[in-house]
Design a protein around this motif. Structure first.
Motif, PDB file in Angstrom:
ATOM      1  N   GLY A  29      15.387   7.956   9.927  1.00 57.11           N
ATOM      2  CA  GLY A  29      13.971   8.035  10.279  1.00 57.11           C
ATOM      3  C   GLY A  29      13.134   8.752   9.234  1.00 57.11           C
ATOM      4  O   GLY A  29      12.198   9.472   9.561  1.00 57.11           O
ATOM      5  N   THR A  30      13.444   8.526   7.980  1.00 58.53           N
ATOM      6  CA  THR A  30      12.717   9.186   6.893  1.00 58.53           C
ATOM      7  C   THR A  30      11.548   8.334   6.411  1.00 58.53           C
ATOM      8  O   THR A  30      10.958   8.611   5.367  1.00 58.53           O
ATOM      9  CB  THR A  30      13.689   9.488   5.727  1.00 58.53           C
ATOM     10  N   HIS A  31      11.196   7.322   7.174  1.00 54.73           N
ATOM     11  CA  HIS A  31      10.230   6.313   6.727  1.00 54.73           C
ATOM     12  C   HIS A  31       8.911   6.896   6.207  1.00 54.73           C
ATOM     13  O   HIS A  31       8.401   6.465   5.182  1.00 54.73           O
ATOM     14  CB  HIS A  31       9.906   5.352   7.874  1.00 54.73           C
ATOM     15  N   THR A  32       8.346   7.845   6.945  1.00 50.33           N
ATOM     16  CA  THR A  32       7.004   8.307   6.549  1.00 50.33           C
ATOM     17  C   THR A  32       7.059   9.006   5.192  1.00 50.33           C
ATOM     18  O   THR A  32       6.127   8.897   4.398  1.00 50.33           O
ATOM     19  CB  THR A  32       6.409   9.245   7.607  1.00 50.33           C
ATOM     20  N   ARG A  33       8.144   9.707   4.932  1.00 51.26           N
ATOM     21  CA  ARG A  33       8.281  10.371   3.633  1.00 51.26           C
ATOM     22  C   ARG A  33       8.531   9.354   2.521  1.00 51.26           C
ATOM     23  O   ARG A  33       8.066   9.524   1.392  1.00 51.26           O
ATOM     24  CB  ARG A  33       9.438  11.367   3.675  1.00 51.26           C
ATOM     25  N   ILE A  34       9.294   8.348   2.822  1.00 51.72           N
ATOM     26  CA  ILE A  34       9.561   7.313   1.810  1.00 51.72           C
ATOM     27  C   ILE A  34       8.238   6.638   1.430  1.00 51.72           C
ATOM     28  O   ILE A  34       7.951   6.433   0.248  1.00 51.72           O
ATOM     29  CB  ILE A  34      10.600   6.302   2.338  1.00 51.72           C
ATOM     30  N   LEU A  35       7.420   6.341   2.428  1.00 51.36           N
ATOM     31  CA  LEU A  35       6.121   5.730   2.134  1.00 51.36           C
ATOM     32  C   LEU A  35       5.252   6.679   1.313  1.00 51.36           C
ATOM     33  O   LEU A  35       4.570   6.259   0.363  1.00 51.36           O
ATOM     34  CB  LEU A  35       5.412   5.343   3.440  1.00 51.36           C
ATOM     35  N   ALA A  36       5.288   7.957   1.649  1.00 54.54           N
ATOM     36  CA  ALA A  36       4.519   8.938   0.875  1.00 54.54           C
ATOM     37  C   ALA A  36       5.026   8.981  -0.564  1.00 54.54           C
ATOM     38  O   ALA A  36       4.239   9.126  -1.516  1.00 54.54           O
ATOM     39  CB  ALA A  36       4.621  10.312   1.528  1.00 54.54           C
ATOM     40  N   ALA A  37       6.338   8.835  -0.733  1.00 51.15           N
ATOM     41  CA  ALA A  37       6.921   8.853  -2.077  1.00 51.15           C
ATOM     42  C   ALA A  37       6.470   7.633  -2.883  1.00 51.15           C
ATOM     43  O   ALA A  37       6.216   7.732  -4.086  1.00 51.15           O
ATOM     44  CB  ALA A  37       8.437   8.909  -1.996  1.00 51.15           C
ATOM     45  N   VAL A  38       6.358   6.484  -2.223  1.00 54.73           N
ATOM     46  CA  VAL A  38       5.901   5.271  -2.922  1.00 54.73           C
ATOM     47  C   VAL A  38       4.478   5.496  -3.453  1.00 54.73           C
ATOM     48  O   VAL A  38       4.178   5.204  -4.620  1.00 54.73           O
ATOM     49  CB  VAL A  38       5.929   4.045  -1.980  1.00 54.73           C
ATOM     50  N   ILE A  39       3.636   6.033  -2.586  1.00 54.09           N
ATOM     51  CA  ILE A  39       2.243   6.262  -2.990  1.00 54.09           C
ATOM     52  C   ILE A  39       2.172   7.326  -4.096  1.00 54.09           C
ATOM     53  O   ILE A  39       1.429   7.192  -5.068  1.00 54.09           O
ATOM     54  CB  ILE A  39       1.398   6.675  -1.756  1.00 54.09           C
ATOM     55  N   ARG A  40       2.985   8.360  -3.977  1.00 57.16           N
ATOM     56  CA  ARG A  40       3.015   9.406  -5.002  1.00 57.16           C
ATOM     57  C   ARG A  40       3.470   8.835  -6.352  1.00 57.16           C
ATOM     58  O   ARG A  40       2.907   9.148  -7.403  1.00 57.16           O
ATOM     59  CB  ARG A  40       3.952  10.535  -4.577  1.00 57.16           C
ATOM     60  N   HIS A  61       6.338  -2.383 -10.210  1.00 60.06           N
ATOM     61  CA  HIS A  61       6.293  -3.255 -11.379  1.00 60.06           C
ATOM     62  C   HIS A  61       5.313  -4.403 -11.121  1.00 60.06           C
ATOM     63  O   HIS A  61       4.510  -4.752 -11.977  1.00 60.06           O
ATOM     64  CB  HIS A  61       7.702  -3.781 -11.657  1.00 60.06           C
ATOM     65  N   GLN A  62       5.378  -4.950  -9.927  1.00 59.77           N
ATOM     66  CA  GLN A  62       4.502  -6.068  -9.545  1.00 59.77           C
ATOM     67  C   GLN A  62       3.106  -5.605  -9.166  1.00 59.77           C
ATOM     68  O   GLN A  62       2.112  -6.226  -9.510  1.00 59.77           O
ATOM     69  CB  GLN A  62       5.099  -6.787  -8.317  1.00 59.77           C
ATOM     70  N   THR A  63       3.063  -4.509  -8.393  1.00 60.77           N
ATOM     71  CA  THR A  63       1.825  -4.016  -7.803  1.00 60.77           C
ATOM     72  C   THR A  63       1.721  -2.521  -8.106  1.00 60.77           C
ATOM     73  O   THR A  63       2.222  -1.709  -7.333  1.00 60.77           O
ATOM     74  CB  THR A  63       1.842  -4.244  -6.271  1.00 60.77           C
ATOM     75  N   PRO A  64       1.094  -2.168  -9.205  1.00 66.40           N
ATOM     76  CA  PRO A  64       1.114  -0.757  -9.624  1.00 66.40           C
ATOM     77  C   PRO A  64       0.472   0.196  -8.612  1.00 66.40           C
ATOM     78  O   PRO A  64       0.847   1.354  -8.557  1.00 66.40           O
ATOM     79  CB  PRO A  64       0.331  -0.774 -10.943  1.00 66.40           C
ATOM     80  N   HIS A  65      -0.506  -0.291  -7.859  1.00 67.06           N
ATOM     81  CA  HIS A  65      -1.176   0.603  -6.909  1.00 67.06           C
ATOM     82  C   HIS A  65      -1.185  -0.010  -5.517  1.00 67.06           C
ATOM     83  O   HIS A  65      -2.211  -0.489  -5.035  1.00 67.06           O
ATOM     84  CB  HIS A  65      -2.598   0.921  -7.387  1.00 67.06           C
ATOM     85  N   PRO A  66      -0.041  -0.019  -4.868  1.00 66.92           N
ATOM     86  CA  PRO A  66       0.042  -0.672  -3.568  1.00 66.92           C
ATOM     87  C   PRO A  66      -0.712   0.102  -2.498  1.00 66.92           C
ATOM     88  O   PRO A  66      -0.808   1.325  -2.550  1.00 66.92           O
ATOM     89  CB  PRO A  66       1.545  -0.655  -3.259  1.00 66.92           C
ATOM     90  N   THR A  67      -1.239  -0.631  -1.530  1.00 68.41           N
ATOM     91  CA  THR A  67      -1.783   0.005  -0.331  1.00 68.41           C
ATOM     92  C   THR A  67      -0.596   0.401   0.546  1.00 68.41           C
ATOM     93  O   THR A  67       0.515  -0.109   0.362  1.00 68.41           O
ATOM     94  CB  THR A  67      -2.660  -0.981   0.453  1.00 68.41           C
ATOM     95  N   PRO A  68      -0.828   1.287   1.517  1.00 71.63           N
ATOM     96  CA  PRO A  68       0.274   1.610   2.440  1.00 71.63           C
ATOM     97  C   PRO A  68       0.842   0.348   3.097  1.00 71.63           C
ATOM     98  O   PRO A  68       2.064   0.240   3.288  1.00 71.63           O
ATOM     99  CB  PRO A  68      -0.381   2.532   3.463  1.00 71.63           C
ATOM    100  N   GLY A  69      -0.009  -0.610   3.404  1.00 77.15           N
ATOM    101  CA  GLY A  69       0.462  -1.853   4.017  1.00 77.15           C
ATOM    102  C   GLY A  69       1.365  -2.633   3.080  1.00 77.15           C
ATOM    103  O   GLY A  69       2.399  -3.165   3.495  1.00 77.15           O
ATOM    104  N   GLU A  70       0.981  -2.685   1.799  1.00 75.41           N
ATOM    105  CA  GLU A  70       1.823  -3.384   0.818  1.00 75.41           C
ATOM    106  C   GLU A  70       3.159  -2.668   0.634  1.00 75.41           C
ATOM    107  O   GLU A  70       4.204  -3.304   0.460  1.00 75.41           O
ATOM    108  CB  GLU A  70       1.089  -3.492  -0.522  1.00 75.41           C
TER     109      GLU A  70
END
Lengths: 745, 153
Positions: free
Chosen positions: B138-149, B116-125
């Motif tokens: 330890g599902t972190h990498t998939r969760i991050l992939a889901a955010v980007i997706r 909502h705040q940042t429609p296209h976040p970088t992986p760092g964001e």
């Protein structure tokens, strides 16, 4: 050819499915939990006969609509077992995977083919069900042969139909057997499908539980409610062995509808409102005796090393006398490695709902062993097993024996006292403070090398808590003064103490200690993470001593092609440069960068796993950043590659957490690391990219893959820190403070 | 008993509580039967109980019900259903970004607020936005992939 019975498929399940209870199972068709609703009373006479795990009907029910339900005591604790077991079953039966639903861990409905642990879900659990399906397949082909008037060997079973292989009219499984029992013993020799013809096994199918978990529709045990239910909380003493002296109920007078339950030193509160129970537990004034029976965690390694030994056991040996060979070796190495107490640290505190009545009881639990929990509760609380039904529901990841059995006992005792159903969820400090812990481990290693760097002597001495037969004591029963067994167990913690490489004169001796501080338990990959940390750290020390590249050193001692494959793959993926370690380079931007490697074969008999990683260490602070991890993994036949990857990625991230951060702290009286501030775990900012290469062996048996990839992680991380800094860390956690101290000295 | 009125997933609700300090989490789970938000720590440390209050992520385990009066609360149930997940939920399902799934509620709610705040976040964001949400499996990498997706959806 065995004939399937024409009798009605009347079993305890039908009584129960139409009985007083609600059965929850996962159906792949809807990707939603399937709720089967009830109408009459279960036949208690039927419940007296345990479901026979030798019978096909105990594992599989064929419905008239062609769908199949699996019944299993193995449970999916977030590991993807549901989809994998469904794939293996669907494959053998020639049906679509979305025709399969699964009922797990309900002692009234599933056969007991073991609890869930030791990565046994696939190699024992799903393989049992697959064999039942293979047996059923033969029977179904036989029934088809009779109906179609053709020999069974001219028929195929695919797409839920038995048809002539040459083509022509077929008949559906539902018509042949739907709604009826097969009345067949599982045939251990029933032929399995040729892996070359697999169409379902090996596919990255999506797990049925994930959509519900992502939308708030998955019913966890923490979410389970029953009519007339009370919420309970248990007040644990401020010192582990303290006794309750007195309570002052006036201290909670302002909190509505609270009842205090006291049985000797068991102290609980119940209330219709959960928040009232939480507040009452927090505010109830209680006086306890003092107790200081713990040694404190500060010098745990020394304490464990000096603890009383129950007995010594040579757990592995090869060749002659390591001591003699050691003294004549060209190079002699010695090192001590240690691992602290660690918590399962489940994200959701353990929870159970119990409904104890005069004539029987039902317990809802996320325990990895419903039958084990039933047997223990029945014994401790004096109820015949057949009157107690234990039902598994999803829970927060447990990674072994966390607080699930204890909280079930809490709920049982409170429900029995209140004569009403009671739900108990532990608070955060209960879970961190009272879950039985992964035990401390100390290892001393002596190694001798000849002039060429070959291992000519290897001696591992390990100090670990002894296994005492009987259940781990339940907190509630001990507090309430209810007699019970005081067993002790933490899984197969003495494995992987020997090197997986060519070596002469090898001996591994376990000094089984009478006890170690805090109740020990099996925590993911029990013992193996510490043992491989020591063995693979020590092998790395040997490579460094010889001035040989760490990967090359390992490959020199291996001839098993599967081992060589995983090592080469993990090294290639990270772009491994052949050179000796350490190679501390001048700090770039205040950072020291290095790489590390480790390999192991799980239990020296199962999965082959190699991990490599790259780290950067802040010279100023000692903070370790893992930049990249690669892993090559061979678990034999792969059932579901995506589920497998998820487990491997999780194994790696969780073990990075254990290696970088985790140590249970305690003083003389109690655990003091009781929340996420005092017992921190890995956070997003620390998680590296994890690249996984899967090596499939379709013609070999599947090994369980829920924990093997944890084992080499701490070693490859320590080896990378050594490469970057020249500092060898031989105990975890690798905190910034510890590394900073080591860098200075 | 005092009454508290607010909106949950677009619906007006009126709840009673004997304690104005009762955390919203207990009201959602026990009074309103919304079980997506989970009790993890009761200390605001893990994020399993995250809900949106006026679109901002809050820890419902340490948010007194009194403080919510007159405001709009969104829970995971308010985003979508298994049959019709919203884009963040769909991204988590597509990436199979759950193991036990106990933290998933918080991950999806925090991601919703981030996008909502940042429609296209970088992986760092993305990492920064989720830094207060713990995952034990330890599902972190998939969760991050889901955010980007989800951001691309």
């Amino acid at each position: 050819m065995a004939k399937a019975s024409q009798g009605r498929c009347v079993s305890r399940r039908d009584f129960l499915l139409t009985g007083g209870a609600v059965v929850v199972g996962f159906s792949l068709r809807s990707s939603l939990p399937k709720f089967v609703l009830a109408q009459g009373a279960p036949s208690t006479s039927d419940l007296r006969n345990p479901l026979d795990p030798r019978q096909v009907d105990s594992f599989l029910a064929f419905r008239a609509d062609g769908s199949v339900t699996i019944y299993t005591s193995k449970v999916d604790v977030g590991t993807g077992l549901r989809i994998a077991m469904s794939q293996m079953t669907a494959e053998e039966l020639g049906i679509a995977v979305d025709s399969v639903s699964i009922v797990e861990g309900d002692t009234a409905l599933v056969p007991d083919h073991g609890g869930t642990g030791g990565s046994s879900g696939i190699p024992r659990g799903a393989v049992d069900v697959r064999q039942a399906a293979a047996t059923a397949r033969q029977a179904i082909l036989g029934l088809g042969a009779a109906q179609l008037k053709r020999p069974a060997n001219e028929l195929t079973l695919a797409g839920s139909m038995v048809r002539p292989s040459a083509g022509g009219v077929g008949i559906s499984i539902g018509k042949l057997i739907g709604g009826r029992r097969l009345n067949l013993q599982v045939d251990g020799k029933a032929p399995l499908k040729d892996p070359a013809t697999y169409t379902i096994v090996g596919k990255p199918l999506l797990r049925p539980d994930v959509p519900a978990k992502c939308t708030g529709k998955c019913e966890y045990v923490q979410d389970h409610t029953v009519p007339n239910m009370l919420h309970g909380r248990v007040i644990r003493p401020p010192a582990i062995g303290a006794k309750l002296v007195s309570i002052d109920e006036s201290s909670i007078r302002g909190i509505p509808d609270v009842r205090v339950v006291r049985i000797e030193s068991f102290l609980g509160v119940v209330a219709p409102d959960e928040w009232a129970a939480v507040c009452a537990a927090r505010e109830l004034k209680a006086t306890w005796t003092e107790w200081e029976g713990l040694p404190g965690s500060d010098d745990l390694e020394h304490y464990v090393r000096e603890s009383a030994v129950d007995h010594d056991e040579t757990v592995a040996s090869k060749g002659g006398d390591p001591k003699a060979a050691f003294s004549s070796a060209a190079k002699q190495l010695f090192a001590t490695y240690a691992w602290p107490c660690q918590s399962h640290a489940s994200l959701g505190p353990s929870c159970a709902v119990a409904d104890v009545r005069e004539d029987g009881a039902t317990v809802w639990t996320a325990s990895q062993g419903s039958y084990g929990q039933r047997a223990q509760l029945a014994k401790v609380f004096g109820m015949p097993e057949e009157k107690l039904r234990v039902i598994f529901l999803d829970g927060s990841g447990s990674y072994g024996g966390n607080g699930n059995d204890d909280v079930a006992a809490d709920a049982f005792l409170l429900s029995r006292e209140m004569k009403r159903p009671v739900r108990v969820q532990w608070m955060r400090e209960d879970e961190h403070g009272w879950d039985p812990k992964g035990p401390p481990q100390v290892l001393e290693l002596r190694g001798g090398l000849d002039a060429q760097g070959r291992i000519v002597a290897w001696d591992t001495q390990m100090w670990i808590p002894v296994t005492v037969p009987g259940n781990r004591p339940l907190l509630a029963a001990d507090a309430a003064g209810i007699p019970q067994a005081h067993g002790q167990g933490s899984g197969a913690i003495s494995q992987n103490g020997d090197p997986p490489y060519a070596a002469e004169n090898v001996r591994v001796v376990a000094h089984w200690l009478k006890q170690t501080p805090l109740r020990p338990s099996n925590l993911r990959a029990p013992g193996k993470i510490a043992n491989v940390f020591a063995v693979e750290g020590f092998v790395d020390e040997m490579a460094a001593e010889m001035g040989v590249d760490a990967v090359e050193h390992r490959l020199r001692g291996l001839s098993d092609p599967r081992a060589i494959d995983v090592i080469n793959r993990a090294a290639q993926m990270i772009g491994w440069q052949t050179r000796p370690s350490p190679m501390p380079r001048p700090a770039q931007g205040g950072l020291l960068v290095g790489r590390g490697f480790a390999y192991m074969r799980y239990k020296q008999a199962e999965n082959y796993v190699a991990t490599a990683m790259e780290v950067a260490i802040e010279l100023e602070t000692g903070k370790v950043a893992v930049r990249r991890v690669t892993c090559a993994h061979d678990c034999g036949l792969i059932i579901n590659p995506d589920g497998l990857r998820n487990q491997i990625e999780g194994s790696i991230a969780q073990t990075l957490s254990r290696a970088l951060h985790e140590e249970v702290k305690f003083d003389r009286s109690r655990v003091t690391s009781v929340n996420w501030a005092s017992y921190p775990i890995l956070t997003f900012s620390e998680v590296p990219p994890i690249e996984v290469a899967l090596i499939d062996r379709p013609t070999l048996p599947p090994f369980g893959a829920g924990e093997a990839a944890t084992a080499p992680v701490a070693a490859s991380l320590a080896n990378a820190i050594f490469d970057a800094t020249g500092v060898r860390l031989r105990s975890v956690p690798f905190t910034a403070a510890r590394l900073k101290g080591a860098l200075k000295s | 008993m005092p009454k508290y009125e607010f909106r949950v997933n677009g619906r007006a609700v009126s709840v009673n509580s004997w304690d104005p300090g009762q955390p919203l989490l207990y009201i959602l789970r026990n009074t309103l039967g919304l079980h997506a938000a989970k009790f993890g720590c009761g200390l605001g440390q893990c994020g399993a109980c995250t809900v949106l209050l006026e679109g901002k992520p809050v820890r419902s385990c340490v948010t007194p019900v009194q403080q919510v009066t007159g405001h709009a609360v969104t829970t995971l149930e308010g985003l979508g259903t298994p049959e019709k997940p919203d884009r963040v939920q769909a991204a988590f399902i597509a990436e199979q970004a759950a193991q036990c799934g106990y933290c998933t509620n918080g991950m999806i709610m925090a991601t919703t607020a981030l996008l909502h705040q940042t429609p296209h976040p970088t992986p760092g964001e993305a990492k920064h936005a989720l830094s207060g949400n713990l995952c034990r499996c330890g599902t972190h990498t998939r969760i991050l992939a889901a955010v980007i997706r989800a951001a691309k959806a």
